[in-house]
Design an enzyme around this catalytic site. Structure first.
Site, PDB file in Angstrom:
ATOM      1  N   SER B 111       0.800  -1.225   0.000  1.00  0.00           N
ATOM      2  CA  SER B 111       0.000   0.000   0.000  1.00  0.00           C
ATOM      3  C   SER B 111       0.834   1.277   0.000  1.00  0.00           C
ATOM      4  CB  SER B 111      -0.959   0.013   1.189  1.00  0.00           C
ATOM      5  OG  SER B 111      -0.259   0.328   2.369  1.00  0.00           O
ATOM      6  N   LYS B 148       1.716   4.443   7.280  1.00  0.00           N
ATOM      7  CA  LYS B 148       0.871   5.272   6.412  1.00  0.00           C
ATOM      8  C   LYS B 148       1.447   6.686   6.371  1.00  0.00           C
ATOM      9  CE  LYS B 148      -2.258   2.172   5.606  1.00  0.00           C
ATOM     10  NZ  LYS B 148      -2.014   1.429   4.409  1.00  0.00           N
TER      11      LYS B 148
END
Lengths: 425, 191
Positions: B111, B148
């Site tokens: 991701s 993230k």
């Protein structure tokens, strides 16, 4: 100018280290086991709340572990040691004068800071240690080591303090000591605590007001020093650097399985000797006196019991493992008896000295033996290729019955590349 | 095979850091013999791995450490470079600003490929830094650590992926944001 000392210690240190790298353990009833997965030596608040006492054997909570109510971990000293040195180096940012008292606590000298700022400095220490390392700590600040310990006790005991207590004001000292049981005072053990209670001294305040001469006569000079410290008189000397393991180096283990043969016992003790001497060399110190002991399992009352120890002396101080290894055979001639199941053995180096201070006696060479070079090579190899790469043959090769049980060991997150944390992106 | 040494003062051509180590790794030192009686033994695996013969251990004094540059004794010209000696380059020095607060982790998943973080990469995480808008962080979400990018949207923190296949995670407030550390570097293996 008054001395000011902060005592900083980590809350449930071993548990906290596990939680930093495995956050799913946060808020859980977590316990860390002693060497060999024997008993619980560190507990989170949640585990304490379940009524599990310090030192509870792991098998006693087996059912709760199976139901998932309690989580147990083997002790991971590689991880705790690394986290400890990170903790200490953050504390060093606050003051150059640091005494590492144990793996999870240190005295920090804060003399010279304005008294009004001390509480804020304590909060800053706590906040920064947590941000940098993830470890929650408590901070107690006062004018002597014993009072700083007492302040730290209060920081832990009363959550309203936010984990930081400034106990420099004599009025606050009096107030806290009046409600602190005498057994909680640093330097008062359980035995002395009971004797003090019997003599009518129940609180720290009563101890602080006791007659010093009476204390010295009835108890000891050591306890008298504690009384002085409670009265705000600085008596316990500052030990620069690390005061842990200053006076002896002990290496002992409970065995994974009980050991019955002399050969296995010999191998176990040989590895303890190597470990202890390695530590000694790391501290660049020497010793000429050691104690070696073996014993059976006192919890197996149905089996024959024995426990023997022997003091060993060599002519001049040494840090050479082979010197002590040569003593091992004759020592076991004295100690070992057939027909017993041995559970624990240990080797302790006593009376440590640094090389410079030693004077030889008339009959022996004054110098430290030359053999240290061999040990230097040995240590260099083991440092490079992993501990025990090069070892005396007497330590043996394969996994031995005396090796540790570590069934629920966490990864060495900070010391082994293949074991670093895995994180999802 | 077990080799046992009693006298173990090592020296190979004046090299200090463990003669044994050099000998173990370089078969050309095979000529060394391990005089053996009964005390020290060399690890079995190392012996079989390197396929070497035992090494000899010579009684000779050694320097404690090996200097970075060893100029020969005064004969002929001294090296013109000797005045310019500096420490060798250290990756630690380049990549780690706060050693006590720096940790490593291995990334798993795809991701964050847009940020240059691929599956299996090693992340360097500095806990001492205060995370700000746009930092790649290691965050604690539902008991799990995830990597993230921290983005503030109308004052509220969001955790963004760098791959269109993954939606952003919106947090209710600053309190919902639990940052473990700031990712400062990525080590990506090319082979």
């Amino acid at each position: 100018m008054k001395d000011v000392i902060a005592l900083c210690d980590a809350n449930a240190f071993y548990c906290s280290c596990e939680q930093v790298f495995n956050p799913s353990l946060l808020g859980k009833a977590l316990g860390v086991l002693s060497n060999n997965d024997g008993c619980i030596v560190a507990r989170t608040a949640q585990l304490k709340a379940l009524g599990v006492a310090m030192g509870t054997p792991a098998f006693k909570v087996r059912d709760q572990v199976a139901r998932g109510e309690i989580i147990l971990k083997s002790s991971n000293y590689a991880l705790y040691g690394d986290m400890s040195s990170r903790f200490m180096s953050v504390l060093e940012q606050f003051s150059p004068k640091l005494e590492v008292y144990s793996i999870d606590e240190a005295f920090v000298e804060l003399s010279g800071f304005p008294l009004a700022n001390l509480h804020a400095i304590g909060l800053d220490m706590k906040r920064r240690v947590f941000q940098w390392t993830g470890l929650p700590i408590g901070v107690g600040i006062s004018t002597t080591k014993t009072l700083a310990k007492l302040a730290n006790y209060a920081a832990k005991k009363f959550p309203a303090t936010g984990g930081v207590v400034d106990l420099t004001s004599p009025i606050r000292q009096q107030r806290l000591m009046a409600i602190t049981p005498v057994g909680e005072v640093w330097g008062v053990g359980r035995r002395i605590g009971k004797r003090l209670e019997a003599a009518g001294i129940h609180t720290a305040a009563q101890l602080a007001n006791a007659n010093r001469r009476w204390v010295r006569k009835q108890f000891s000079v050591v306890l008298e020093r504690t009384v002085c410290e409670l009265q705000g008189e600085y008596c316990i000397p500052w030990e620069e650097g690390s005061s842990a393991n200053k006076h002896q180096i002990m290496c002992s283990r409970s065995f994974g399985q009980r050991v019955t043969t002399r050969q296995a016992l010999h191998a176990a003790l040989a590895s303890f000797i190597c470990r202890a001497c390695e530590k000694l060399r790391k501290q660049q110190r020497y010793s000429r006196e050691a104690i070696i002991f073996i014993r059976t399992d006192p919890f197996k009352a149905n089996l024959p019991q024995t426990g023997r120890s022997l003091k060993l002396m060599v002519p001049s101080p040494t840090s050479d493992s082979s010197v002590w290894l040569q003593q091992l055979h004759p020592a076991l001639d004295v100690l070992f008896q057939e027909g017993y199941e041995y559970k624990k053995a240990g080797f302790a180096l006593m009376d440590l000295c640094s090389g410079a201070g030693f004077q030889g006696d008339l009959l022996t060479a004054a110098a430290i033996p030359e053999n240290t070079r061999m040990m230097t090579v040995l240590d260099a190899i083991n440092q490079r290729f992993g501990s025990q790469t090069l070892r005396p043959a007497s330590v043996g090769f394969r996994a031995q019955p005396w090796h540790m049980n570590q069934q629920v060991l966490s990864p060495s997150y900070t010391t082994q590349w293949p074991e670093i944390m895995k994180v999802q992106t | 095979m077990v080799c046992q040494v009693e006298e173990q003062r090592c020296s190979i051509a004046g090299r200090s850091e463990s003669a044994c180590e050099t000998a173990l790794l370089r078969p050309k030192y095979n000529r060394f013999l391990l005089t053996a009686k009964c005390l020290y033994c060399i690890n079995k695996q190392l012996m079989s791995l390197s396929g070497m013969k035992p090494i000899q251990i010579l009684p000779r004094p050694l320097p404690e450490t090996l200097p970075f540059y060893q100029s020969p004794a005064a004969c002929g010209f001294t090296s013109p470079a000797a005045d310019y000696l500096q420490d060798t380059l250290s990756l630690d020095q380049l990549l780690i600003r706060h050693p006590a607060a720096t940790f490593f982790a291995r990334a798993q998943g795809r991701s964050m490929e847009g940020a240059g973080i691929f599956d299996g990469d090693i992340l360097i995480i500095d806990r001492s830094l205060t995370p700000g808008d746009g930092d790649v962080i290691l965050a604690l979400l539902d008991g799990e650590l995830i990597v993230k990018r921290l983005v503030y949207c109308h004052g509220k923190p969001e955790l963004h992926s760098e791959n269109p296949d993954y939606p952003a995670i919106k947090l209710d407030s600053e309190e919902g944001l639990n940052v473990w550390g700031v990712v400062t570097e990525v080590i990506h293996h090319l082979r």
